[in-house]
Design a protein around this motif. Sequence first.
Motif, PDB file in Angstrom:
ATOM      1  N   PRO A   1       0.968  -1.205  -0.031  1.00 14.25           N
ATOM      2  CA  PRO A   1       0.109   0.073  -0.144  1.00 14.25           C
ATOM      3  C   PRO A   1       0.801   1.196  -0.199  1.00 14.25           C
ATOM      4  CG  PRO A   1      -0.963  -1.536   1.452  1.00 14.25           C
ATOM      5  CD  PRO A   1       0.367  -2.125   0.978  1.00 14.25           C
ATOM      6  N   SER A   2       1.872   1.345   0.641  1.00 14.79           N
ATOM      7  CA  SER A   2       2.826   2.539   0.551  1.00 14.79           C
ATOM      8  C   SER A   2       3.698   2.970  -0.890  1.00 14.79           C
ATOM      9  CB  SER A   2       4.034   2.478   1.674  1.00 14.79           C
ATOM     10  OG  SER A   2       4.955   1.079   1.064  1.00 14.79           O
ATOM     11  N   LEU A   3       3.233   1.821  -1.641  1.00 14.29           N
ATOM     12  CA  LEU A   3       3.781   2.099  -3.088  1.00 14.29           C
ATOM     13  C   LEU A   3       2.607   2.383  -4.004  1.00 14.29           C
ATOM     14  CD1 LEU A   3       6.694  -0.580  -3.629  1.00 14.29           C
ATOM     15  CD2 LEU A   3       6.833   1.928  -3.364  1.00 14.29           C
ATOM     16  N   ALA A   4       1.383   1.990  -3.600  1.00 14.82           N
ATOM     17  CA  ALA A   4       0.205   2.356  -4.432  1.00 14.82           C
ATOM     18  C   ALA A   4      -0.052   3.622  -4.942  1.00 14.82           C
ATOM     19  CB  ALA A   4      -0.717   1.690  -3.751  1.00 14.82           C
ATOM     20  N   ASP A   5      -0.024   4.490  -3.963  1.00 14.11           N
ATOM     21  CA  ASP A   5      -0.228   5.934  -4.280  1.00 14.11           C
ATOM     22  C   ASP A   5       0.987   6.328  -5.450  1.00 14.11           C
ATOM     23  OD1 ASP A   5      -2.491   6.995  -3.313  1.00 14.11           O
ATOM     24  OD2 ASP A   5      -1.440   6.515  -1.176  1.00 14.11           O
ATOM     25  N   GLU A   6       2.190   6.161  -5.053  1.00 12.02           N
ATOM     26  CA  GLU A   6       3.170   6.489  -5.798  1.00 12.02           C
ATOM     27  C   GLU A   6       2.917   6.096  -7.371  1.00 12.02           C
ATOM     28  OE1 GLU A   6       7.842   5.902  -6.327  1.00 12.02           O
ATOM     29  OE2 GLU A   6       6.763   5.025  -4.570  1.00 12.02           O
ATOM     30  N   ILE A   7       2.428   4.951  -7.697  1.00 14.13           N
ATOM     31  CA  ILE A   7       2.588   4.238  -8.825  1.00 14.13           C
ATOM     32  C   ILE A   7       1.427   4.694  -9.463  1.00 14.13           C
ATOM     33  CG2 ILE A   7       1.759   2.039 -10.123  1.00 14.13           C
ATOM     34  CD1 ILE A   7       3.572   0.463  -8.202  1.00 14.13           C
ATOM     35  N   LEU A   8       0.129   4.876  -8.880  1.00 14.20           N
ATOM     36  CA  LEU A   8      -0.933   5.636  -9.224  1.00 14.20           C
ATOM     37  C   LEU A   8      -0.716   7.160  -9.662  1.00 14.20           C
ATOM     38  CD1 LEU A   8      -4.048   4.419  -6.987  1.00 14.20           C
ATOM     39  CD2 LEU A   8      -3.701   3.893  -9.319  1.00 14.20           C
ATOM     40  N   GLN A   9      -0.083   7.930  -9.139  1.00 12.68           N
ATOM     41  CA  GLN A   9       0.379   9.207  -9.297  1.00 12.68           C
ATOM     42  C   GLN A   9       0.975   9.071 -10.793  1.00 12.68           C
ATOM     43  OE1 GLN A   9      -0.569  12.111  -7.535  1.00 12.68           O
ATOM     44  NE2 GLN A   9       0.181  13.144  -9.190  1.00 12.68           N
ATOM     45  N   LEU A  10       2.178   8.173 -10.801  1.00 10.96           N
ATOM     46  CA  LEU A  10       3.082   8.343 -11.922  1.00 10.96           C
ATOM     47  C   LEU A  10       2.212   7.824 -13.113  1.00 10.96           C
ATOM     48  CD1 LEU A  10       6.368   6.716 -10.472  1.00 10.96           C
ATOM     49  CD2 LEU A  10       5.877   8.953 -11.283  1.00 10.96           C
ATOM     50  N   LEU A  11       1.426   6.780 -12.969  1.00  9.69           N
ATOM     51  CA  LEU A  11       0.447   6.297 -14.094  1.00  9.69           C
ATOM     52  C   LEU A  11      -0.385   7.269 -14.750  1.00  9.69           C
ATOM     53  CD1 LEU A  11      -0.571   4.086 -15.986  1.00  9.69           C
ATOM     54  CD2 LEU A  11      -2.083   3.626 -13.955  1.00  9.69           C
ATOM     55  N   ILE A  12      -1.168   8.061 -13.837  1.00  9.16           N
ATOM     56  CA  ILE A  12      -1.917   9.190 -13.987  1.00  9.16           C
ATOM     57  C   ILE A  12      -1.275  10.386 -14.835  1.00  9.16           C
ATOM     58  CG2 ILE A  12      -3.583  10.915 -13.315  1.00  9.16           C
ATOM     59  CD1 ILE A  12      -4.771   8.150 -13.291  1.00  9.16           C
ATOM     60  N   GLU A  13      -0.124  10.736 -14.419  1.00  4.57           N
ATOM     61  CA  GLU A  13       0.818  11.608 -14.950  1.00  4.57           C
ATOM     62  C   GLU A  13       1.287  11.488 -16.073  1.00  4.57           C
ATOM     63  OE1 GLU A  13       3.583  12.908 -12.013  1.00  4.57           O
ATOM     64  OE2 GLU A  13       2.141  13.896 -10.824  1.00  4.57           O
ATOM     65  N   THR A  14       1.776  10.129 -16.399  1.00  2.84           N
ATOM     66  CA  THR A  14       2.362   9.661 -17.510  1.00  2.84           C
ATOM     67  C   THR A  14       1.304   9.477 -18.487  1.00  2.84           C
ATOM     68  OG1 THR A  14       2.668   7.428 -16.563  1.00  2.84           O
ATOM     69  CG2 THR A  14       4.682   8.973 -16.795  1.00  2.84           C
ATOM     70  N   VAL A  15       0.259   9.008 -18.304  1.00  7.82           N
ATOM     71  CA  VAL A  15      -0.974   8.850 -19.390  1.00  7.82           C
ATOM     72  C   VAL A  15      -1.347  10.373 -19.846  1.00  7.82           C
ATOM     73  CG1 VAL A  15      -3.371   8.397 -19.534  1.00  7.82           C
ATOM     74  CG2 VAL A  15      -1.811   6.698 -18.499  1.00  7.82           C
TER      75      VAL A  15
END
Length: 237
Positions: free
Chosen positions: A181-195
């Motif tokens: 869970p500590s990585l989930a927000d980081e990956i979601l943020q990067l995914l949304i921004e790079t998309v």
Amino acid sequence: MAPERQNQDVFYLEKISRQFTGGIAIEIAMARIRLRDKILISGPSGCGKSTILGLLSLSLRPDRGKIFLCNQIDILDKWRLNRRDDLAMIRASLFGFIPQTAGLIPFLTLQDNILLPQHLIAKQDQSWFEHLVKRLEIASIISKKPHEVSVGQRQRAAVARALINRPFIVLADEPTASVHPSLADEILQLLIETVAESNSALIMTSHDTQRTLKYGLTEVACQLDPQNQTTRLVCNV
């Protein structure tokens, strides 16, 4: 060659259905997706969210309905004529896919995994590759193989691979399910921004609806009818 990126429906589905053994069925009443749309498909475990992504990714053949890409490519016609090579090329050039567990090829380096979609369509964009690996903070490990890096780093590589061809549509199946869970927000943020940087539409599934909706996605809930074992989806944004 990919169609021009215009402010139009890049993905349109109507009255799609697929019947499976045991009487289970998936129905998509309507889905209209434009560039930069961000859609979250939600629903209880086992309701068919991953199967819906299989239909949307052109990997599963619907029994009936309409699917058009960019108002000009009739996908059901490709299925009817058994144009599987055409479908494979459309998937490679217009879609990016992020599976639950990264799905990297174990004997390839991260760099080769990321660049594989470009090789499939004889494309090269070194500057975009360099931007993605820098943006996703994996530039220093791209020579390593998947087993040599962390789960979170593998997911980042999967995001880069999905975006390497600047796809019209990114499909992400529970992209944070395999990370802490500590990585989930980081990956979601990067995914949304790079998309957003690639000017793509995003369709994703997640069991963690509350966390995912913080990133501006529009929720579309699966409607499960237990009486006739049918999952129905209406997505008209």
